[in-house]
Design a protein around this motif. Structure first.
Motif, PDB file in Angstrom:
ATOM      1  N   MET A 122      -4.999  -5.110  27.476  1.00 18.73           N
ATOM      2  CA  MET A 122      -4.195  -5.094  26.251  1.00 18.73           C
ATOM      3  C   MET A 122      -5.032  -5.586  25.077  1.00 18.73           C
ATOM      4  O   MET A 122      -5.934  -6.405  25.228  1.00 18.73           O
ATOM      5  N   ALA A 123      -4.698  -5.088  23.913  1.00 24.53           N
ATOM      6  CA  ALA A 123      -5.407  -5.491  22.707  1.00 24.53           C
ATOM      7  C   ALA A 123      -5.119  -6.945  22.392  1.00 24.53           C
ATOM      8  O   ALA A 123      -4.013  -7.437  22.615  1.00 24.53           O
ATOM      9  N   SER A 124      -6.115  -7.636  21.872  1.00 28.16           N
ATOM     10  CA  SER A 124      -5.922  -9.031  21.490  1.00 28.16           C
ATOM     11  C   SER A 124      -5.067  -9.097  20.233  1.00 28.16           C
ATOM     12  O   SER A 124      -4.960  -8.118  19.469  1.00 28.16           O
ATOM     13  N   ALA A 125      -4.470 -10.232  20.006  1.00 27.53           N
ATOM     14  CA  ALA A 125      -3.619 -10.410  18.824  1.00 27.53           C
ATOM     15  C   ALA A 125      -4.420 -10.196  17.546  1.00 27.53           C
ATOM     16  O   ALA A 125      -3.920  -9.590  16.590  1.00 27.53           O
ATOM     17  N   ASP A 126      -5.654 -10.668  17.515  1.00 30.95           N
ATOM     18  CA  ASP A 126      -6.480 -10.492  16.320  1.00 30.95           C
ATOM     19  C   ASP A 126      -6.792  -9.020  16.074  1.00 30.95           C
ATOM     20  O   ASP A 126      -6.770  -8.558  14.927  1.00 30.95           O
ATOM     21  N   ALA A 127      -7.084  -8.282  17.142  1.00 27.49           N
ATOM     22  CA  ALA A 127      -7.382  -6.854  16.994  1.00 27.49           C
ATOM     23  C   ALA A 127      -6.159  -6.106  16.472  1.00 27.49           C
ATOM     24  O   ALA A 127      -6.283  -5.218  15.617  1.00 27.49           O
ATOM     25  N   VAL A 128      -4.990  -6.470  16.962  1.00 28.33           N
ATOM     26  CA  VAL A 128      -3.756  -5.828  16.505  1.00 28.33           C
ATOM     27  C   VAL A 128      -3.503  -6.166  15.042  1.00 28.33           C
ATOM     28  O   VAL A 128      -3.169  -5.289  14.237  1.00 28.33           O
ATOM     29  N   LYS A 129      -3.670  -7.431  14.660  1.00 32.03           N
ATOM     30  CA  LYS A 129      -3.468  -7.824  13.266  1.00 32.03           C
ATOM     31  C   LYS A 129      -4.431  -7.074  12.347  1.00 32.03           C
ATOM     32  O   LYS A 129      -4.041  -6.617  11.272  1.00 32.03           O
ATOM     33  N   ASP A 130      -5.678  -6.951  12.782  1.00 36.69           N
ATOM     34  CA  ASP A 130      -6.662  -6.221  11.978  1.00 36.69           C
ATOM     35  C   ASP A 130      -6.269  -4.754  11.824  1.00 36.69           C
ATOM     36  O   ASP A 130      -6.403  -4.174  10.738  1.00 36.69           O
ATOM     37  N   ALA A 131      -5.785  -4.132  12.908  1.00 35.22           N
ATOM     38  CA  ALA A 131      -5.381  -2.725  12.853  1.00 35.22           C
ATOM     39  C   ALA A 131      -4.187  -2.528  11.931  1.00 35.22           C
ATOM     40  O   ALA A 131      -4.146  -1.575  11.145  1.00 35.22           O
ATOM     41  N   VAL A 132      -3.216  -3.432  12.007  1.00 35.05           N
ATOM     42  CA  VAL A 132      -2.045  -3.337  11.135  1.00 35.05           C
ATOM     43  C   VAL A 132      -2.462  -3.542   9.684  1.00 35.05           C
ATOM     44  O   VAL A 132      -2.038  -2.798   8.788  1.00 35.05           O
ATOM     45  N   GLU A 133      -3.309  -4.532   9.447  1.00 33.14           N
ATOM     46  CA  GLU A 133      -3.762  -4.789   8.078  1.00 33.14           C
ATOM     47  C   GLU A 133      -4.498  -3.577   7.508  1.00 33.14           C
ATOM     48  O   GLU A 133      -4.278  -3.186   6.364  1.00 33.14           O
ATOM     49  N   ALA A 134      -5.349  -2.973   8.323  1.00 33.11           N
ATOM     50  CA  ALA A 134      -6.084  -1.791   7.856  1.00 33.11           C
ATOM     51  C   ALA A 134      -5.134  -0.635   7.552  1.00 33.11           C
ATOM     52  O   ALA A 134      -5.283   0.048   6.527  1.00 33.11           O
ATOM     53  N   ALA A 135      -4.149  -0.416   8.422  1.00 33.71           N
ATOM     54  CA  ALA A 135      -3.198   0.674   8.212  1.00 33.71           C
ATOM     55  C   ALA A 135      -2.363   0.443   6.958  1.00 33.71           C
ATOM     56  O   ALA A 135      -2.148   1.362   6.158  1.00 33.71           O
ATOM     57  N   LEU A 136      -1.916  -0.793   6.755  1.00 36.01           N
ATOM     58  CA  LEU A 136      -1.088  -1.085   5.589  1.00 36.01           C
ATOM     59  C   LEU A 136      -1.917  -1.131   4.310  1.00 36.01           C
ATOM     60  O   LEU A 136      -1.474  -0.658   3.262  1.00 36.01           O
ATOM     61  N   ALA A 137      -3.109  -1.689   4.374  1.00 38.60           N
ATOM     62  CA  ALA A 137      -3.963  -1.776   3.191  1.00 38.60           C
ATOM     63  C   ALA A 137      -4.316  -0.383   2.691  1.00 38.60           C
ATOM     64  O   ALA A 137      -4.367  -0.142   1.482  1.00 38.60           O
TER      65      ALA A 137
END
Length: 189
Positions: A122-137
């Motif tokens: 499973m993806a780490s919490a940091d990797a998920v946060k980075d992916a969400v931030e990139a998608a939203l940014a």
């Protein structure tokens, strides 16, 4: 069973009786974190029992762990408990002289290691946060940092609830548009 679990936590001599009561329990639904939090202390203690009848108790404990492992739908529910049970099971699988008890321990170890592998994949919490931030940014295109922080918080809360329905994400991130919500939800899956 719960009163016996609580009593065994206070009185170690009652561990065998509580394990037998737990073994007689039929679990008909998935096993989640609260259930594991209730039974793991007893199971952990039972794996370390010594004295007369310890081999049978350890075998029964390993069988309970094996059966409960099969009922864990989400490996993340088991993650906090693997370090408490897996080392004891591995040790028993190596040391048990009774072939049947050793076999049960080995099966339990295999199931627990499978849960461990699922968690590692499973993806780490940091990797998920980075992916969400990139998608939203990308969707906000240099928008307000406060709005981005808010959207990340909403996405984090939805992910913690394990809710990946695009419409819920769209409501929480409506200022970024439906495409932004869908991209963020896809990043979380």
């Amino acid at each position: 069973v719960i009163p016996k679990l609580v009593s065994a936590a206070v009185r170690p001599k009652e561990v065998p009786e509580a394990v037998h009561a737990l073994a007689a329990t039929t679990f008909v639904q998935s096993v989640d974190s609260p259930t594991l939090a209730t039974v793991v202390p007893l199971l952990s203690r039972a794996l370390g029992e010594r004295g007369a009848g310890a081999v049978a108790l350890k075998r029964q404990t390993a069988l309970i762990i094996c059966n409960m492992s099969k009922l864990v739908d989400d490996a993340r529910d088991a993650a906090p408990f693997l370090p408490k049970l897996l080392p004891g099971l591995v040790k028993l699988a190596d040391e048990m002289s009774d072939p049947e008890a050793r076999d049960v321990c080995e099966r339990s170890v295999a199931l627990m290691q499978r849960l461990e592998a699922k968690i590692a994949a499973m993806a780490s919490a940091d990797a998920v946060k980075d992916a969400v931030e990139a998608a939203l940014a990308d969707k906000l295109k240099g928008g307000d940092a406060t709005a981005l922080a808010y959207a990340k918080g909403v996405c984090g809360a939805l992910a913690a609830r394990r809710s990946f329905v695009s419409s819920e994400w769209a409501k929480g991130t409506n200022f970024s548009g439906a495409a932004g919500a869908a991209a963020a939800a896809a990043a979380m899956e």
